[in-house]
Design a protein around this motif. Structure first.
Motif, short mmCIF file in Angstrom:
data_model
loop_
_atom_site.label_atom_id
_atom_site.label_comp_id
_atom_site.label_asym_id
_atom_site.label_seq_id
_atom_site.Cartn_x
_atom_site.Cartn_y
_atom_site.Cartn_z
N ASN A 32 81.45 -65.11 6.71
CA ASN A 32 80.45 -65.82 5.92
C ASN A 32 79.13 -65.05 5.96
O ASN A 32 79.04 -63.98 6.57
CB ASN A 32 80.29 -67.28 6.40
CG ASN A 32 79.77 -67.39 7.82
OD1 ASN A 32 79.22 -66.45 8.39
ND2 ASN A 32 79.96 -68.57 8.41
N GLN A 63 86.61 -73.66 2.06
CA GLN A 63 85.27 -73.12 2.32
C GLN A 63 84.26 -73.71 1.34
O GLN A 63 84.62 -74.22 0.28
CB GLN A 63 85.29 -71.59 2.18
CG GLN A 63 86.29 -70.89 3.06
CD GLN A 63 86.07 -71.15 4.55
OE1 GLN A 63 84.94 -71.30 5.01
NE2 GLN A 63 87.15 -71.22 5.29
N TYR A 100 80.55 -64.42 0.65
CA TYR A 100 81.46 -64.05 1.74
C TYR A 100 81.69 -62.55 1.68
O TYR A 100 81.45 -61.91 0.66
CB TYR A 100 82.80 -64.79 1.61
CG TYR A 100 82.66 -66.28 1.83
CD1 TYR A 100 82.85 -66.82 3.09
CD2 TYR A 100 82.33 -67.13 0.79
CE1 TYR A 100 82.69 -68.18 3.31
CE2 TYR A 100 82.17 -68.48 0.99
CZ TYR A 100 82.35 -69.01 2.25
OH TYR A 100 82.19 -70.35 2.47
#
Length: 82
Positions: free
Chosen positions: A29, A57, A62
């Motif tokens: 992340n 998510q 990302y």
């Protein structure tokens, strides 16, 4: 390479290996925390692709990092838009 990007909820990650290698492909992340390891095993030489399903998510940025035991590494930016 990732396609599509931006994506919702999954993206295909493609890579090519010049020789047989142990490959680790991890998704991070924006804070640099590993959120999922997609691959951690020996892979044969050639072109490969796998899907990352990011349904669990939150929207955001990302990074997919691939590393081999031969010292090769690459990072791809992914944008998840829900």
């Amino acid at each position: 390479a990732a396609y599509p990007n931006p994506f919702n909820p999954s993206s295909q990650l493609a890579f090519t290996l010049p020789r047989n290698s142990h490959v680790t492909l991890t998704i991070y992340n924006l804070l640099g925390q590993a959120v999922e390891t997609l691959l951690d095993r020996p892979i044969s030489a050639g072109a490969h692709a796998l899907m990352w399903d990011a349904s669990a998510q939150t929207s955001g940025l990302y990074f997919a990092k691939i590393e081999t035991d031969a010292g090769l590494s690459a990072v791809t930016k992914l944008v998840l838009v829900k």
